[in-house]
Design a protein around this motif. Sequence first.
Motif, PDB file in Angstrom:
ATOM      1  N   VAL A   1       0.837  -1.201   0.000  1.00 25.32           N
ATOM      2  CA  VAL A   1       0.000   0.000   0.000  1.00 25.32           C
ATOM      3  C   VAL A   1       0.871   1.250   0.000  1.00 25.32           C
ATOM      4  N   SER A   2       1.952   1.235   0.797  1.00 27.96           N
ATOM      5  CA  SER A   2       2.853   2.395   0.839  1.00 27.96           C
ATOM      6  C   SER A   2       3.474   2.657  -0.529  1.00 27.96           C
ATOM      7  N   LEU A   3       3.847   1.565  -1.243  1.00 25.87           N
ATOM      8  CA  LEU A   3       4.446   1.743  -2.569  1.00 25.87           C
ATOM      9  C   LEU A   3       3.445   2.352  -3.539  1.00 25.87           C
ATOM     10  N   VAL A   4       2.222   1.847  -3.534  1.00 23.62           N
ATOM     11  CA  VAL A   4       1.209   2.389  -4.444  1.00 23.62           C
ATOM     12  C   VAL A   4       0.925   3.851  -4.119  1.00 23.62           C
ATOM     13  N   LEU A   5       0.763   4.149  -2.837  1.00 25.83           N
ATOM     14  CA  LEU A   5       0.441   5.525  -2.450  1.00 25.83           C
ATOM     15  C   LEU A   5       1.651   6.447  -2.515  1.00 25.83           C
ATOM     16  N   ALA A   6       2.841   5.867  -2.714  1.00 26.54           N
ATOM     17  CA  ALA A   6       4.011   6.708  -2.941  1.00 26.54           C
ATOM     18  C   ALA A   6       3.835   7.557  -4.192  1.00 26.54           C
ATOM     19  N   GLY A   7       2.912   7.146  -5.071  1.00 26.92           N
ATOM     20  CA  GLY A   7       2.613   7.984  -6.229  1.00 26.92           C
ATOM     21  C   GLY A   7       2.178   9.373  -5.824  1.00 26.92           C
ATOM     22  N   GLY A   8       1.512   9.481  -4.675  1.00 27.51           N
ATOM     23  CA  GLY A   8       1.130  10.803  -4.190  1.00 27.51           C
ATOM     24  C   GLY A   8       2.331  11.648  -3.845  1.00 27.51           C
ATOM     25  N   THR A   9       3.349  11.012  -3.237  1.00 28.92           N
ATOM     26  CA  THR A   9       4.566  11.753  -2.917  1.00 28.92           C
ATOM     27  C   THR A   9       5.352  12.091  -4.174  1.00 28.92           C
ATOM     28  N   VAL A  10       5.407  11.141  -5.114  1.00 29.89           N
ATOM     29  CA  VAL A  10       6.092  11.429  -6.379  1.00 29.89           C
ATOM     30  C   VAL A  10       5.410  12.591  -7.104  1.00 29.89           C
ATOM     31  N   ALA A  11       4.101  12.720  -6.887  1.00 29.99           N
ATOM     32  CA  ALA A  11       3.396  13.873  -7.464  1.00 29.99           C
ATOM     33  C   ALA A  11       3.975  15.170  -6.923  1.00 29.99           C
ATOM     34  N   PHE A  12       4.308  15.177  -5.628  1.00 30.13           N
ATOM     35  CA  PHE A  12       4.916  16.375  -5.047  1.00 30.13           C
ATOM     36  C   PHE A  12       6.392  16.484  -5.405  1.00 30.13           C
ATOM     37  N   VAL A  13       7.060  15.318  -5.604  1.00 26.53           N
ATOM     38  CA  VAL A  13       8.478  15.322  -5.967  1.00 26.53           C
ATOM     39  C   VAL A  13       8.671  15.800  -7.406  1.00 26.53           C
ATOM     40  N   LEU A  14       7.877  15.235  -8.326  1.00 22.40           N
ATOM     41  CA  LEU A  14       8.060  15.525  -9.743  1.00 22.40           C
ATOM     42  C   LEU A  14       6.829  16.132 -10.399  1.00 22.40           C
ATOM     43  N   GLY A  15       5.651  15.555 -10.136  1.00 20.55           N
ATOM     44  CA  GLY A  15       4.462  15.947 -10.867  1.00 20.55           C
ATOM     45  C   GLY A  15       4.108  17.417 -10.752  1.00 20.55           C
ATOM     46  N   VAL A  16       3.903  17.877  -9.523  1.00 22.11           N
ATOM     47  CA  VAL A  16       3.517  19.275  -9.331  1.00 22.11           C
ATOM     48  C   VAL A  16       4.656  20.239  -9.693  1.00 22.11           C
ATOM     49  N   PRO A  17       5.920  19.975  -9.264  1.00 23.23           N
ATOM     50  CA  PRO A  17       7.001  20.882  -9.675  1.00 23.23           C
ATOM     51  C   PRO A  17       7.182  20.957 -11.190  1.00 23.23           C
ATOM     52  N   LEU A  18       7.181  19.795 -11.869  1.00 26.72           N
ATOM     53  CA  LEU A  18       7.347  19.820 -13.320  1.00 26.72           C
ATOM     54  C   LEU A  18       6.143  20.457 -14.007  1.00 26.72           C
ATOM     55  N   GLY A  19       4.947  20.166 -13.484  1.00 23.23           N
ATOM     56  CA  GLY A  19       3.754  20.804 -14.041  1.00 23.23           C
ATOM     57  C   GLY A  19       3.783  22.308 -13.840  1.00 23.23           C
ATOM     58  N   THR A  20       4.269  22.744 -12.667  1.00 20.07           N
ATOM     59  CA  THR A  20       4.383  24.183 -12.398  1.00 20.07           C
ATOM     60  C   THR A  20       5.394  24.825 -13.335  1.00 20.07           C
ATOM     61  N   TRP A  21       6.531  24.140 -13.513  1.00 26.82           N
ATOM     62  CA  TRP A  21       7.556  24.668 -14.418  1.00 26.82           C
ATOM     63  C   TRP A  21       7.032  24.733 -15.850  1.00 26.82           C
ATOM     64  N   LEU A  22       6.383  23.647 -16.294  1.00 25.52           N
ATOM     65  CA  LEU A  22       5.852  23.613 -17.652  1.00 25.52           C
ATOM     66  C   LEU A  22       4.766  24.667 -17.843  1.00 25.52           C
ATOM     67  N   GLY A  23       3.889  24.814 -16.831  1.00 31.25           N
ATOM     68  CA  GLY A  23       2.828  25.806 -16.922  1.00 31.25           C
ATOM     69  C   GLY A  23       3.349  27.222 -16.922  1.00 31.25           C
ATOM     70  N   SER A  24       4.430  27.474 -16.157  1.00 33.17           N
ATOM     71  CA  SER A  24       5.026  28.808 -16.134  1.00 33.17           C
ATOM     72  C   SER A  24       5.726  29.127 -17.452  1.00 33.17           C
ATOM     73  N   LEU A  25       6.270  28.085 -18.097  1.00 31.60           N
ATOM     74  CA  LEU A  25       7.041  28.289 -19.322  1.00 31.60           C
ATOM     75  C   LEU A  25       6.160  28.348 -20.566  1.00 31.60           C
ATOM     76  N   LEU A  26       5.195  27.421 -20.660  1.00 29.37           N
ATOM     77  CA  LEU A  26       4.393  27.286 -21.883  1.00 29.37           C
ATOM     78  C   LEU A  26       2.913  27.576 -21.692  1.00 29.37           C
ATOM     79  N   GLY A  27       2.527  27.957 -20.495  1.00 36.93           N
ATOM     80  CA  GLY A  27       1.120  28.208 -20.224  1.00 36.93           C
ATOM     81  C   GLY A  27       0.509  27.080 -19.404  1.00 36.93           C
ATOM     82  N   TRP A  28      -0.378  27.433 -18.480  1.00 33.85           N
ATOM     83  CA  TRP A  28      -0.903  26.438 -17.551  1.00 33.85           C
ATOM     84  C   TRP A  28      -1.737  25.368 -18.263  1.00 33.85           C
TER      85      TRP A  28
END
Length: 417
Positions: A139-166
């Motif tokens: 369960v921890s491994l599956v839900l680690a996707g939530g942490t990876v979202a904060f590690v990569l997903g949200v930061p990369l999405g924020t960077w991409l949205g700031s660069l090319l539009g949200w």
Amino acid sequence: MAPVPGSGRRLRGRLLLLCGAVLLAVTGEMLPAGLLAVMADDLAVSRSAVAGVVSAYAVVVAVAAVPLTVLTARWPRRRLLLGCLVGFAVSNAAMASSSALPALIAARTLGGLTHAVLFSVVTGYATRLAPARLTGRAVSLVLAGGTVAFVLGVPLGTWLGSLLGWRTAFAALAVAAVLLVLATPLVLPVLPAPPAPDPPAPTRREGAGPAAAGPVEQRRYRVRSGLGVIAGFVLLIMLGHSTLYTYVSPVLLDAGLTQAGVGPALLLYGAAGLLGIWGAGRLADHRPRAGLTGFTAVLLLALVLLAAVAGRTWATVLVLPLWGAAYAGMPGFFMSAAVRASRTSPDTSAAVVNAASNAGIALGAFGGGQVITRAGVDALPLLAAVPVALALLVIAVRHRPADPSKQQETEAPVAGR
């Protein structure tokens, strides 16, 4: 229930696909927090109005998680998971093509309905794929996707949205959802719906306490009590966390970062979460109560420190990893505790935690917006610390049985009997 046969490598691949679905869901849910200022400027609305997009999503999940899980309880699991992934693809594509706030809210409502079911499906899948002794780790491994979202997903999405539009960031999420739809039939086995629950126990005598009931009813009373405590704990933690994280972009801008620096700062926050995942994975099956107590205490410390250094750029950036590591490990504890409290119905247990979690997110987003309006951004960290302190108190005063041999440490950390 016996686990689905499969080699260790095959099991990891299946769990990683479920982890990817969680990564997609949490990134989509929290991405507006990183793009708050960009979206508000583009749509010509206030930041609190964009934060309402987060709240709308969370409210839908909180209200719909348990009813939709019950409604879909007899559906084949892989088919239901595919339906969730298609829903995410449509929701994020609609976000990418929206040009007004009402359209955004409609798209987020669809995403929330999908999210309401997803966590129950992936948690139930994980518990049925893995051996019982590894339930917490799976369960921890599956839900680690939530942490990876904060590690990569949200930061990369924020960077991409700031660069090319949200809108580009949400379009990328839609593409990722389509890729998961294509991969799911190749990786995951077909699972039937979970078995139907036991028939209701006879009603006990009026005025009689749980001790006067039969053994089946006593166990159900303990399960309801345990899940209730877990749900209350999750609500408090998510209320505190979301009060601050929903407005993390304004908080970092107020501390002196530029919009271009918000993404890297969130990446630092999320990278520290990898340590949190590692620590939670080691403790979830062996010392869950001690682990959850420690993670909660560190989260409280991080929020207090953020309040103390509010407005100071480097001090704020240096505290972010502590916050990220503390929060990252907690979702695994939440779900494994709920699953252990009601082993026969992991899907429903996950739905209860999902509903409580999103109720906290919705209340945090709303309350944080009110605080910013009345007291300013600097007041957010201290306000966020209050419910986390109450959650720590819940762990401290939760009843422990007189005979430790009757409740091993491997049981739910906050669900005690």
